[in-house]
Design an enzyme around this catalytic site. Sequence first.
Site, PDB file in Angstrom:
ATOM      1  N   LYS A 159      -4.072  21.949  -7.704  1.00 36.50           N
ATOM      2  CA  LYS A 159      -4.023  23.117  -8.949  1.00 36.50           C
ATOM      3  C   LYS A 159      -3.061  22.828 -10.337  1.00 36.50           C
ATOM      4  O   LYS A 159      -2.166  21.680  -9.732  1.00 36.50           O
ATOM      5  CB  LYS A 159      -3.020  23.753  -8.268  1.00 36.50           C
ATOM      6  CG  LYS A 159      -3.349  24.562  -6.562  1.00 36.50           C
ATOM      7  CD  LYS A 159      -2.306  25.706  -6.506  1.00 36.50           C
ATOM      8  CE  LYS A 159      -3.348  26.853  -4.975  1.00 36.50           C
ATOM      9  NZ  LYS A 159      -2.181  26.885  -4.367  1.00 36.50           N
TER      10      LYS A 159
ATOM     11  N   ASP B 249       9.636   7.514   0.238  1.00 35.27           N
ATOM     12  CA  ASP B 249       8.947   8.444  -1.218  1.00 35.27           C
ATOM     13  C   ASP B 249       7.820   7.571  -1.908  1.00 35.27           C
ATOM     14  O   ASP B 249       9.083   6.609  -2.413  1.00 35.27           O
ATOM     15  CB  ASP B 249       9.640   9.592  -2.359  1.00 35.27           C
ATOM     16  CG  ASP B 249       8.869   9.824  -3.202  1.00 35.27           C
ATOM     17  OD1 ASP B 249       7.877  10.403  -3.507  1.00 35.27           O
ATOM     18  OD2 ASP B 249       9.111   9.804  -4.245  1.00 35.27           O
TER      19      ASP B 249
ATOM     20  N   GLU C 153       0.540  -1.587  -0.167  1.00 34.67           N
ATOM     21  CA  GLU C 153      -0.270   0.104   0.236  1.00 34.67           C
ATOM     22  C   GLU C 153       0.432   1.173   0.064  1.00 34.67           C
ATOM     23  O   GLU C 153       1.703   1.511   0.886  1.00 34.67           O
ATOM     24  CB  GLU C 153      -0.643   0.070   1.135  1.00 34.67           C
ATOM     25  CG  GLU C 153      -1.964   1.193   1.198  1.00 34.67           C
ATOM     26  CD  GLU C 153      -2.704   1.299   2.320  1.00 34.67           C
ATOM     27  OE1 GLU C 153      -2.473   0.588   3.760  1.00 34.67           O
ATOM     28  OE2 GLU C 153      -3.679   2.409   2.068  1.00 34.67           O
TER      29      GLU C 153
ATOM     30  N   GLU D 128       4.691   5.416   3.952  1.00 36.00           N
ATOM     31  CA  GLU D 128       4.416   6.745   3.821  1.00 36.00           C
ATOM     32  C   GLU D 128       5.359   7.051   3.876  1.00 36.00           C
ATOM     33  O   GLU D 128       6.789   7.438   4.962  1.00 36.00           O
ATOM     34  CB  GLU D 128       3.569   6.350   4.920  1.00 36.00           C
ATOM     35  CG  GLU D 128       2.900   7.653   5.828  1.00 36.00           C
ATOM     36  CD  GLU D 128       1.775   8.677   5.176  1.00 36.00           C
ATOM     37  OE1 GLU D 128       1.247   8.267   4.196  1.00 36.00           O
ATOM     38  OE2 GLU D 128       2.437   9.871   5.045  1.00 36.00           O
TER      39      GLU D 128
ATOM     40  N   ASP E  57     -11.382  10.516  -4.248  1.00 40.71           N
ATOM     41  CA  ASP E  57     -13.002  11.805  -4.266  1.00 40.71           C
ATOM     42  C   ASP E  57     -12.652  12.635  -5.662  1.00 40.71           C
ATOM     43  O   ASP E  57     -13.990  13.617  -5.231  1.00 40.71           O
ATOM     44  CB  ASP E  57     -12.694  12.201  -2.565  1.00 40.71           C
ATOM     45  CG  ASP E  57     -12.120  13.276  -1.995  1.00 40.71           C
ATOM     46  OD1 ASP E  57     -10.510  12.481  -2.421  1.00 40.71           O
ATOM     47  OD2 ASP E  57     -12.326  14.546  -2.069  1.00 40.71           O
TER      48      ASP E  57
ATOM     49  N   THR F 184     -10.005   3.239   4.760  1.00 37.66           N
ATOM     50  CA  THR F 184      -9.487   3.878   5.287  1.00 37.66           C
ATOM     51  C   THR F 184     -10.030   4.989   5.947  1.00 37.66           C
ATOM     52  O   THR F 184     -11.130   5.445   6.123  1.00 37.66           O
ATOM     53  CB  THR F 184      -8.495   4.303   4.248  1.00 37.66           C
ATOM     54  OG1 THR F 184      -8.799   5.106   3.250  1.00 37.66           O
ATOM     55  CG2 THR F 184      -8.346   3.199   3.089  1.00 37.66           C
TER      56      THR F 184
ATOM     57  N   ASP G 144      -3.232  12.400  -2.188  1.00 42.78           N
ATOM     58  CA  ASP G 144      -3.178  13.255  -2.609  1.00 42.78           C
ATOM     59  C   ASP G 144      -3.073  13.990  -3.975  1.00 42.78           C
ATOM     60  O   ASP G 144      -2.432  14.019  -5.175  1.00 42.78           O
ATOM     61  CB  ASP G 144      -1.858  14.218  -2.560  1.00 42.78           C
ATOM     62  CG  ASP G 144      -1.551  14.047  -0.621  1.00 42.78           C
ATOM     63  OD1 ASP G 144      -2.095  13.152   0.403  1.00 42.78           O
ATOM     64  OD2 ASP G 144      -0.092  14.412  -0.376  1.00 42.78           O
TER      65      ASP G 144
HETATM   66  C1  SAM Z   1      -4.963  12.246   1.711  1.00 46.88           C
HETATM   67  S1  SAM Z   1      -3.550  10.405   2.726  1.00 46.88           S
HETATM   68  C2  SAM Z   1      -4.420   9.360   2.095  1.00 46.88           C
HETATM   69  C3  SAM Z   1      -4.103   8.486   3.330  1.00 46.88           C
HETATM   70  C4  SAM Z   1      -4.924   6.778   3.448  1.00 46.88           C
HETATM   71  N1  SAM Z   1      -4.692   5.701   2.140  1.00 46.88           N
HETATM   72  C5  SAM Z   1      -6.370   7.298   3.438  1.00 46.88           C
HETATM   73  O1  SAM Z   1      -6.798   6.341   2.188  1.00 46.88           O
HETATM   74  O2  SAM Z   1      -6.470   7.038   4.503  1.00 46.88           O
HETATM   75  C6  SAM Z   1      -2.646  10.399   1.404  1.00 46.88           C
HETATM   76  C7  SAM Z   1      -1.514  10.101   2.112  1.00 46.88           C
HETATM   77  O3  SAM Z   1      -0.116   9.860   1.141  1.00 46.88           O
HETATM   78  C8  SAM Z   1       0.486  10.170   2.046  1.00 46.88           C
HETATM   79  N2  SAM Z   1       1.539  10.768   0.760  1.00 46.88           N
HETATM   80  C9  SAM Z   1       1.861  11.940   0.327  1.00 46.88           C
HETATM   81  N3  SAM Z   1       2.323  11.585  -0.650  1.00 46.88           N
HETATM   82  C10 SAM Z   1       3.603  10.610  -0.552  1.00 46.88           C
HETATM   83  C11 SAM Z   1       4.523  10.157  -1.292  1.00 46.88           C
HETATM   84  N4  SAM Z   1       5.863  10.932  -1.641  1.00 46.88           N
HETATM   85  N5  SAM Z   1       4.870   8.424  -0.694  1.00 46.88           N
HETATM   86  C12 SAM Z   1       4.353   8.402   0.077  1.00 46.88           C
HETATM   87  N6  SAM Z   1       2.951   8.394   0.539  1.00 46.88           N
HETATM   88  C13 SAM Z   1       3.254   9.799   0.736  1.00 46.88           C
HETATM   89  C14 SAM Z   1       0.133  11.356   2.522  1.00 46.88           C
HETATM   90  O4  SAM Z   1       1.515  11.386   3.553  1.00 46.88           O
HETATM   91  C15 SAM Z   1      -0.527  11.302   3.254  1.00 46.88           C
HETATM   92  O5  SAM Z   1      -0.939  10.244   4.599  1.00 46.88           O
END
Ligand code: SAM
Length: 209
Positions: free
Chosen positions: A117, A90, A38, A63, A149, A183, A113
């Site tokens: 923009k 990352d 994941e 994460e 979403d 989630t 994410d």
């Molecule tokens: C909107 S949250 C969704 C978290 C989880 N999947 C959920 O549905 O509850 C997006 C997650 O991706 C992580 N994230 C963003 N960019 C990332 C990256 N380049 N590598 C790893 N994690 C990342 C953020 O820190 C955040 O925890």
Amino acid sequence: MGVPTDISPVILEQIPPTQDRRFEFAELFGNDNPVELELGIGKGRFLILSAADHPERNWVGVEWASRYYRLVAERAAKRGLLNLRVLRDDAARVVRDNIANESIDALHVYFPDPWPKDRHKKRRLIQAPFAREASRILKPGGLVKLATDHEDYAVQMESVFQADPDFEQTFRAVGDDAPEGVTNWEIKFRREGRVIHKFAFARKPRGSA
Ligand SMILES: C[S@@+](CC[C@H](N)C(=O)[O-])C[C@H]1O[C@@H](n2cnc3c(N)ncnc32)[C@H](O)[C@@H]1O
């Protein structure tokens, strides 16, 4: 304050970018069980529940945010989930550099994410090069499961994987038709009444594209 938890058993140490090396999951977990990955685990509800419900499979979460990564590691360690590992790094880099060919049975990306923009869209995880990497790391028949979403990102996710010749779409659902997931972000978004898009794509057998 409770007693600090030893999180070391559930930590997957980063492979430094200077080293050309990929994870050996059988060695790391001490078994040959299927591995599910994941990306962007947030507070890790999906990963932890999945690892608890499926001890016959191994679960790896990547994460970026240290506080989420630490929280999930503590929760997993407290529950003694030794079929789970978390890595702070990352996601795109880990997939590209550290995951071996055909080593993953399922890939989960829930509510990545959206970078709404226009000038930031290039930062989105789900793009054509990511689909190529997903094709490389997945075993034949392995699934990519996606949720968002964000409508514009939903269109991008679906079209990126539809355009990749190594994948065939096995699932698509929008809004009320989308089955409930577990989630943290999905729970929050459902409460807010947002429309959720879900997709799944299967890695075709090699040589069949
Ligand atoms: C909107 S949250 C969704 C978290 C989880 N999947 C959920 O549905 O509850 C997006 C997650 O991706 C992580 N994230 C963003 N960019 C990332 C990256 N380049 N590598 C790893 N994690 C990342 C953020 O820190 C955040 O925890």
